[in-house]
Design a protein around this motif. Structure first.
Motif, PDB file in Angstrom:
ATOM      1  N   ASP A 405      40.517 117.404 -94.005  1.00 15.54           N
ATOM      2  CA  ASP A 405      39.884 118.460 -93.216  1.00 15.54           C
ATOM      3  C   ASP A 405      40.845 119.586 -92.881  1.00 15.54           C
ATOM      4  O   ASP A 405      40.430 120.682 -92.510  1.00 15.54           O
ATOM      5  N   ALA A 406      42.128 119.336 -92.962  1.00 10.95           N
ATOM      6  CA  ALA A 406      43.109 120.364 -92.597  1.00 10.95           C
ATOM      7  C   ALA A 406      44.177 120.473 -93.680  1.00 10.95           C
ATOM      8  O   ALA A 406      45.370 120.341 -93.422  1.00 10.95           O
ATOM      9  N   ILE A 407      43.745 120.677 -94.899  1.00  4.99           N
ATOM     10  CA  ILE A 407      44.694 120.771 -96.007  1.00  4.99           C
ATOM     11  C   ILE A 407      45.591 121.986 -95.823  1.00  4.99           C
ATOM     12  O   ILE A 407      45.125 123.102 -95.634  1.00  4.99           O
ATOM     13  N   ARG A 408      46.877 121.745 -95.820  1.00 10.08           N
ATOM     14  CA  ARG A 408      47.870 122.805 -95.701  1.00 10.08           C
ATOM     15  C   ARG A 408      49.003 122.497 -96.684  1.00 10.08           C
ATOM     16  O   ARG A 408      49.224 121.345 -97.050  1.00 10.08           O
ATOM     17  N   PRO A 409      49.758 123.501 -97.072  1.00 13.41           N
ATOM     18  CA  PRO A 409      50.949 123.223 -97.891  1.00 13.41           C
ATOM     19  C   PRO A 409      51.920 122.345 -97.106  1.00 13.41           C
ATOM     20  O   PRO A 409      51.845 122.241 -95.882  1.00 13.41           O
ATOM     21  N   ASP A 410      52.843 121.739 -97.815  1.00 11.74           N
ATOM     22  CA  ASP A 410      53.793 120.832 -97.153  1.00 11.74           C
ATOM     23  C   ASP A 410      54.879 121.590 -96.387  1.00 11.74           C
ATOM     24  O   ASP A 410      55.642 120.988 -95.638  1.00 11.74           O
ATOM     25  N   LEU A 411      54.955 122.890 -96.579  1.00 11.14           N
ATOM     26  CA  LEU A 411      55.870 123.735 -95.815  1.00 11.14           C
ATOM     27  C   LEU A 411      55.071 124.906 -95.251  1.00 11.14           C
ATOM     28  O   LEU A 411      54.213 125.466 -95.935  1.00 11.14           O
ATOM     29  N   ASP A 412      55.351 125.272 -93.989  1.00 12.86           N
ATOM     30  CA  ASP A 412      54.632 126.403 -93.409  1.00 12.86           C
ATOM     31  C   ASP A 412      55.398 127.700 -93.658  1.00 12.86           C
ATOM     32  O   ASP A 412      56.484 127.712 -94.268  1.00 12.86           O
ATOM     33  N   GLY A 413      54.847 128.805 -93.200  1.00 12.97           N
ATOM     34  CA  GLY A 413      55.437 130.112 -93.462  1.00 12.97           C
ATOM     35  C   GLY A 413      56.835 130.263 -92.913  1.00 12.97           C
ATOM     36  O   GLY A 413      57.732 130.842 -93.573  1.00 12.97           O
ATOM     37  N   ASN A 414      57.068 129.745 -91.707  1.00 13.33           N
ATOM     38  CA  ASN A 414      58.406 129.845 -91.110  1.00 13.33           C
ATOM     39  C   ASN A 414      59.434 129.078 -91.918  1.00 13.33           C
ATOM     40  O   ASN A 414      60.572 129.540 -92.131  1.00 13.33           O
ATOM     41  N   GLN A 415      59.042 127.881 -92.388  1.00 13.29           N
ATOM     42  CA  GLN A 415      59.965 127.087 -93.195  1.00 13.29           C
ATOM     43  C   GLN A 415      60.278 127.784 -94.518  1.00 13.29           C
ATOM     44  O   GLN A 415      61.419 127.762 -94.993  1.00 13.29           O
ATOM     45  N   ILE A 416      59.237 128.393 -95.109  1.00 16.06           N
ATOM     46  CA  ILE A 416      59.432 129.111 -96.378  1.00 16.06           C
ATOM     47  C   ILE A 416      60.451 130.231 -96.208  1.00 16.06           C
ATOM     48  O   ILE A 416      61.387 130.398 -97.011  1.00 16.06           O
TER      49      ILE A 416
END
Length: 463
Positions: A405-416
């Motif tokens: 239900d909450a599919i997100r990449p394994d890294l968020d924008g800040n981490q990128i």
């Protein structure tokens, strides 16, 4: 009436003491006689709106005057029998001129003047209070018993006064499962174009009530048969595609009405306007995409994409909210996606994309997709149902494994940005989408693997 009598008699005595008359009227009387009266009560009075305001203030627990320009004062009264929503309208008549979109309101002096301007005889009954005298000058009780909709005067006069009443006839047929008298149907057919002077907001309101009613097919067929739909929802009659002996295909119009009924049967939390609109509009792209193939088959390639665009256009013209318009259009666009599933050939990646693309509309998409099967071939219908069962089971398993239900990449924008040493901008968005694609394709990744994949992608961008 016994349950609401205390509050009704109480307010009527307040009016009588001030020298005014008050009567329960219209839908409240009709519903009381049908045994379905709720806590919404409609009254009519000879008191003018400002006088009504003075009388209800201090008695009601809340008062509002948003409808006072049309002679209506609203109130809420909390009692041991429940909380009642009350509307009190001054005796009135209203009519349209040939160019206006708004009714002109004039006030009357008697309840008889008020009742003759009501839309249908079953809504033109009153209970004069506090003495509880039944008032029925237009034989509404007889029509209620016969389950028929007639107008107090001639239907031509009624619809000329307010063309919206033509849509209300279809809406009440859908709500009450009543028949519309032949002379009323004839007038609706002859005067259908008159509906174009009514505002889109008022038209939308009636369409919504019709769709949310227990028998929407009945109301929709009446709109189509009288020609009213040509002016308010032209995509619906356009579905009555001509067929011939050489190019046989489903009657898309009848199919659509059946899909709507099947979608309603799958509702679990009451009437769902988004689902019902999507069911009604899901195939409106077919007339524009119909092709007769060389082997005699009929195709409708990409009708879901065309239909989604048409849905947005129609709903915008009817002044639906942006959110509702987008939800319905998205369901129309996705309603064929399942047919690429075959007998279960989708990879886990494809299942994830199905869930992601549906987002919060997934449960509605399940219902719409299941409803779209109207074949009379029981074996084929059962096979399609079983196949969709397997898709839902796979979604359930993946959801348990991956919180789909909450599919997100394994890294968020800040981490990128931190890992790549870059500032906010287009490159961060591209990196995010790349990681999301990997997530959908392969499922969750360990942090180190995600970092490595990001760096590999970035190195390729720099090469």
């Amino acid at each position: 009436m016994l349950r609401v009598a205390p509050v009704a008699v109480d307010i009527a005595r307040r009016f009588a003491d001030a020298g005014f008359r008050l009567a329960l009227v219209g839908g409240s009387v009709r519903d009381a006689l049908l045994g379905r009266l709720g806590n919404d009560l409609d009254f009519t009075t000879d008191a003018r709106p400002q006088q009504v305001l003075k009388l209800v203030k201090g008695w009601a627990d809340a008062v509002w005057d948003v409808g006072i320009a049309f002679g209506t004062v609203g109130a809420r009264k909390d009692t041991p029998q429940g909380s009642f929503q009350i509307e009190i309208t001054t005796y009135r008549s209203e009519a349209y001129d040939r160019t206006s979109r708004k009714p002109e309101v004039t006030y009357g002096e008697t309840i008889g003047e008020d009742l003759v301007r009501r839309d249908f005889t079953v809504n033109a009954m009153a209970l004069d209070l506090p003495d509880r005298v039944f008032v029925d000058p237009h034989h509404g009780l007889e029509d209620l018993a016969a389950r028929v909709l007639r107008t107090p005067g001639t239907p031509e006069e009624s619809f000329s006064d307010d063309p919206l009443r033509m849509l209300r006839a279809a809406r009440f047929a859908a709500q009450l499962d009543f028949e519309v008298a032949p002379e009323v149907v004839a007038a609706m057919t002859a005067m259908a174009e008159r509906i174009t002077i009514v505002s889109a907001e008022r038209v939308q309101g009636e369409i919504n009530k019709l769709l949310l009613a227990p028998h929407p097919r009945k109301g929709l067929k009446l709109l189509v048969d009288t020609g009213l739909a040509d002016h308010v929802l032209p995509e619906l009659p356009a579905l009555r595609l001509e067929r011939d002996e050489h190019h046989r295909h489903k009657d898309v119009y009848e199919h659509t009405l059946t899909v709507l009924e099947q979608a309603i049967a799958l509702e679990t939390d009451g009437p769902d306007l988004v689902l019902r609109l999507a069911a009604l509009l899901h195939d409106i792209g077919k007339p524009r995409t119909r092709r007769f193939e060389s082997d005699g088959r009929v195709s409708f390639h990409h009708h879901e994409v065309v239909g989604a665009k048409m849905t947005r256009k129609r709903m915008r013209e009817l002044k639906y909210s942006k959110e509702l318009t987008e939800d319905v259009s998205r369901l129309v666009e996705l309603h064929l996606r399942f047919h690429g599933y075959g007998s279960g050939e989708w990879t886990d990646s494809a299942v994830r994309r199905y869930v992601r693309d549906a987002g919060p509309l997934l449960e509605r998409l399940h219902r719409l997709t299941r409803s779209d099967c109207t074949t009379r071939n029981r074996k084929k219908a059962a096979a399609l149902s079983r196949t969709y069962d397997t898709l839902e089971e796979r979604i359930g398993r993946l959801r348990e494994q991956e919180e789909l239900d909450a599919i997100r990449p394994d890294l968020d924008g800040n981490q990128i940005m931190e890992i790549l040493g870059i500032a906010p901008g287009r490159e961060v968005g591209l990196a995010y989408r790349h990681l999301l694609d990997l997530r959908l394709e392969n499922g969750p990744m360990e942090h180190e693997a995600a970092v490595a994949a990001l760096k590999e992608w970035w190195a390729g961008r720099q090469a």
